[in-house]
Write a protein that holds these residues in place. Structure first.
Motif, PDB file in Angstrom:
ATOM      1  N   SER A   1      -4.719 -71.129 -21.891  1.00 22.72           N
ATOM      2  CA  SER A   1      -4.927 -70.867 -20.469  1.00 22.72           C
ATOM      3  C   SER A   1      -6.293 -71.578 -19.840  1.00 22.72           C
ATOM      4  O   SER A   1      -7.005 -71.324 -19.119  1.00 22.72           O
ATOM      5  CB  SER A   1      -5.278 -69.167 -20.470  1.00 22.72           C
TER       6      SER A   1
ATOM      7  N   ASN B   1      -2.756 -72.252  -9.856  1.00 24.49           N
ATOM      8  CA  ASN B   1      -2.123 -72.026 -10.929  1.00 24.49           C
ATOM      9  C   ASN B   1      -2.460 -70.529 -11.979  1.00 24.49           C
ATOM     10  O   ASN B   1      -3.611 -70.381 -12.497  1.00 24.49           O
ATOM     11  CB  ASN B   1      -2.430 -73.258 -12.258  1.00 24.49           C
ATOM     12  N   ASP B   2      -1.464 -69.746 -11.871  1.00 24.09           N
ATOM     13  CA  ASP B   2      -1.757 -68.474 -12.426  1.00 24.09           C
ATOM     14  C   ASP B   2      -1.715 -68.478 -13.838  1.00 24.09           C
ATOM     15  O   ASP B   2      -2.155 -67.215 -14.514  1.00 24.09           O
ATOM     16  CB  ASP B   2      -0.550 -67.269 -11.826  1.00 24.09           C
ATOM     17  N   GLU B   3      -1.610 -69.331 -14.386  1.00 26.42           N
ATOM     18  CA  GLU B   3      -1.484 -69.682 -15.888  1.00 26.42           C
ATOM     19  C   GLU B   3      -2.884 -70.059 -16.461  1.00 26.42           C
ATOM     20  O   GLU B   3      -3.181 -70.243 -17.813  1.00 26.42           O
ATOM     21  CB  GLU B   3      -0.367 -70.470 -16.615  1.00 26.42           C
TER      22      GLU B   3
ATOM     23  N   LYS C   1     -12.404 -68.992 -10.040  1.00 24.04           N
ATOM     24  CA  LYS C   1     -12.402 -68.701 -11.485  1.00 24.04           C
ATOM     25  C   LYS C   1     -13.417 -69.307 -12.036  1.00 24.04           C
ATOM     26  O   LYS C   1     -14.130 -70.358 -11.679  1.00 24.04           O
ATOM     27  CB  LYS C   1     -11.045 -69.545 -11.814  1.00 24.04           C
TER      28      LYS C   1
ATOM     29  N   GLY D   1      -2.005 -60.452 -13.904  1.00 25.07           N
ATOM     30  CA  GLY D   1      -2.778 -61.213 -12.753  1.00 25.07           C
ATOM     31  C   GLY D   1      -2.251 -60.377 -11.481  1.00 25.07           C
ATOM     32  O   GLY D   1      -2.616 -61.032 -10.307  1.00 25.07           O
ATOM     33  N   ARG D   2      -2.110 -59.200 -11.592  1.00 22.72           N
ATOM     34  CA  ARG D   2      -1.746 -58.562 -10.206  1.00 22.72           C
ATOM     35  C   ARG D   2      -2.025 -56.921 -10.554  1.00 22.72           C
ATOM     36  O   ARG D   2      -2.195 -56.654 -11.629  1.00 22.72           O
ATOM     37  CB  ARG D   2      -0.222 -58.804  -9.658  1.00 22.72           C
TER      38      ARG D   2
END
Length: 260
Positions: A18, A51-53, A98, A259-260
């Motif tokens: 990640s 990119n959520d990953e 981030k 992530g939510r």
């Protein structure tokens, strides 16, 4: 994000779990920044944000140096390694939401030093050298150095670095607080990735909120600071990740962040 290891690109990327590793890739010029590098960085940062990953980025330089600033020959031709509204290398004026870590070997000078300051954390090797020597060229450290350095260290230290334009050793940066971790020569990237993985193991919403509060809160008044903090942390406490974190702790297992 598609990894890019093409040798002719001036910025390379590699995904490690990640963590996104971004490498400035002009070693023959001590990674002096060009307009092409800034354009590539803008694209990379946008992809990283979307990119959520990917949870953390590490920026480093090829050839055992970080970045020696802008390419002065290109500057004379009228080229600037900046993006309007985003700054030097598309980073200094509008960093990602981030976390970003700088892994510094060799020179981090002028715009390179300001790029480092735009990162949230700095891991530097004992071989690193820092400076904002713009005054020696009749210029000023206008890519964020004069604004950000006083926030990262004592005002007197920032004033000395800005007005002399001298180059300082790695230990100076560590002693005066703008370097988080100091390593043996050649080990900055490895240590930065370890630090990135430690951050990436945590809840991504909580990490982003924490970064945002630390970044924005110096401009908040005493009367409003807790209300403004609550606006940012409220959604975090109400998130699925918050429930997962508590459940995982109770069940003595590693959390699985959504992530939510």
């Amino acid at each position: 994000m598609v990894e890019n290891r093409a040798a002719d690109r001036e910025v390379l990327t590699e995904v490690q779990g990640s963590v996104l590793v971004i490498t400035l890739n002009r070693p023959e010029a001590k990674n002096a920044a060009t307009a092409a590098m800034a354009e590539q960085m803008a694209e990379i940062i946008d992809d990283f944000e979307a990119n959520d990953e990917l949870f953390v980025a590490v920026i480093t330089g090829a050839g055992q140096t970080f970045c020696s600033g802008m390419d002065l020959k290109a500057f004379v031709r009228g080229e600037r390694p900046s993006i309007p509204g985003r700054g030097f290398l598309a980073l200094t004026q509008r960093p990602p939401t981030k976390p970003v870590i700088a892994a510094v070997e060799g020179y981090a000078l002028a715009g390179g030093f300001e790029t480092m300051l735009a990162c949230d954390l700095v891991v530097a090797s004992e071989a690193a050298k820092f400076g904002i020597p713009e005054v020696k060229r009749g210029l000023a450290a206008a890519a964020g150095g004069l604004l950000e350095l006083p926030k990262r260290t004592h005002r007197a230290v920032a004033m000395e670095m800005a007005l002399t334009g001298d180059i300082y050793e790695a230990e100076f940066g560590y002693r005066h607080g703008f370097v988080n971790r100091l390593t043996a020569a050649g080990e900055a990237l490895e240590e930065a990735i370890k630090l990135a993985n430690a951050i990436a193991a945590n809840g991504p919403l909580a990490v982003k909120a924490s970064k945002r509060i630390i970044t924005e809160s110096p401009g908040w008044s005493e009367d409003e600071k807790f209300d403004k903090q609550a606006e940012i942390t409220g959604p975090v406490f109400a998130s699925e990740d918050a429930k997962e974190g508590a459940t995982a702790f109770a069940e003595k297992r590693a959390p699985q962040w959504a992530g939510r």
